[in-house]
Design an enzyme around this catalytic site. Structure first.
Site, PDB file in Angstrom:
ATOM      1  CG  HIS A  96      -9.870  -5.558   1.220  1.00 44.84           C
ATOM      2  ND1 HIS A  96     -10.101  -6.674   1.829  1.00 44.84           N
ATOM      3  CD2 HIS A  96      -8.535  -5.298   1.186  1.00 44.84           C
ATOM      4  CE1 HIS A  96      -8.821  -6.811   2.363  1.00 44.84           C
ATOM      5  NE2 HIS A  96      -8.041  -6.304   2.240  1.00 44.84           N
ATOM      6  CG  ASN A 124      -1.083  -7.041  -1.206  1.00 45.14           C
ATOM      7  OD1 ASN A 124      -1.548  -7.725  -2.151  1.00 45.14           O
ATOM      8  ND2 ASN A 124      -1.580  -6.743  -0.163  1.00 45.14           N
ATOM      9  CD  GLU A 150      -2.801  -1.352   2.418  1.00 46.43           C
ATOM     10  OE1 GLU A 150      -2.720  -0.553   3.532  1.00 46.43           O
ATOM     11  OE2 GLU A 150      -3.686  -2.237   2.548  1.00 46.43           O
ATOM     12  CG  ASP A 185     -12.748  -8.890   2.381  1.00 46.65           C
ATOM     13  OD1 ASP A 185     -13.003  -7.902   1.632  1.00 46.65           O
ATOM     14  OD2 ASP A 185     -11.825  -8.615   3.266  1.00 46.65           O
ATOM     15  CD  GLU A 210      -4.580  -8.046   2.055  1.00 48.14           C
ATOM     16  OE1 GLU A 210      -5.391  -7.231   2.767  1.00 48.14           O
ATOM     17  OE2 GLU A 210      -3.332  -7.661   2.096  1.00 48.14           O
TER      18      GLU A 210
END
Length: 293
Positions: A174, A138, A97, A206, A204
């Protein structure tokens, strides 16, 4: 439940504040427990995270660093940690990030002192410590074409021009129910990274509800949203090196504490029963002839 996953990734215990709580004092006890558990159960380990603007130890903020000093600290930390887990980690989230949504660099301790040099330093140290591990950058909101995605593409190009090992881009994924990028958009962006000579991973995944409880229509949409990411990964082939969820159950999800009023974003409810999205993910994987992905 464990047999349904081919890989495991720790949530926090490999992050800097846990592994080097005092400068030069390394503690891998919790991380070793996790990695050893994964390997004992014949799972590959996606190790996470080496350099991030969160969850780093307070001693980093207690000194005014020169650029050279901080780069040396980053090099030593990354080299020590990756060396400790050499041949046990399939991959490493090396830098996490580093960009804002508009594609500019996030102003963190690392950037403010070193510019972007900390990124190259971290990747070099990780490659030196474990040449066989897959190394990736990432970030979130880089799953479809945007200014931020373009900035990640430029980062990959820059590292490659310097002959720095970067093997993949991790797409955090996300998402919010009904606001997920389409399958076509995700596939297009994955292919854009792949065309630069790296792989991709959905790192990741979701898909959270912005209001609870979810409606029946919302559960159908959530299933479709999950399948968009699965199908995009399948369609780019082996260059999508994996799909990972974060977390797998709502009982331990990071979502409610970060986004109050949001939730139910995982494949298992808090009572560990499966969601409709779980069935959709299984169907998509089976249709793509991928299991334990």
């Amino acid at each position: 439940m464990l047999e349904q996953f081919g890989s495991l990734s720790p949530a926090n215990v490999q992050k800097w504040q846990f592994t080097e709580p005092k400068q030069g004092v390394f503690n891998y006890t919790q991380a070793d427990d996790f990695v050893n558990f994964a390997l004992k159960n014949k799972k590959s380990v996606v190790c996470d995270t080496l350099v991030w603007h969160q969850e780093y130890p307070s001693w980093l903020d207690q000194k005014k660093w020169t650029k050279e000093e901080l780069l040396k600290v980053i090099d030593q930390h990354v080299y020590s940690e990756v060396s400790h887990f050499k041949n046990r980690c399939f991959s490493w989230n090396v830098v996490n990030e580093a960009l804002n949504d508009d594609g500019t660099w996030r102003e963190t301790l690392f950037y403010n002192v070193t510019g972007t040099d900390y990124i190259a330093t971290a990747f070099r140290a990780a490659a030196r410590a474990d040449p066989k591990a897959q190394l990736f950058y990432n970030d979130y909101n880089i799953e479809s074409p945007s200014a931020k995605s373009t900035a990640v593409e430029n980062l990959v190009k820059t590292l490659k021009k310097q002959n720095i090992k970067i093997d993949a881009v991790g797409l955090e994924s996300h998402f919010i129910v009904g606001e997920t990028p389409s399958e076509a958009q995700q596939q297009q962006q994955m292919q854009a990274y792949i065309d630069l000579g790296v792989q991709v991973l959905v790192s990741e995944l979701d898909v959270r509800f912005s209001a609870l409880p979810p409606t029946e229509a919302g559960l159908v949409q959530q299933t479709n949203d999950y399948q968009s990411s699965i199908n995009a990964c399948i369609k780019v082939g082996k260059q999508c090196m994996g799909l990972y969820v974060w977390d797998f159950d709502d009982a331990y999800s990071w979502i409610p504490s970060t986004f109050p009023g949001n939730g139910d974003g995982d494949l298992w409810y808090a009572n560990f029963t499966t969601t409709p999205a779980y069935d959709g993910v299984v169907s998509a994987l089976e249709a793509g002839e991928l299991k334990n992905y």
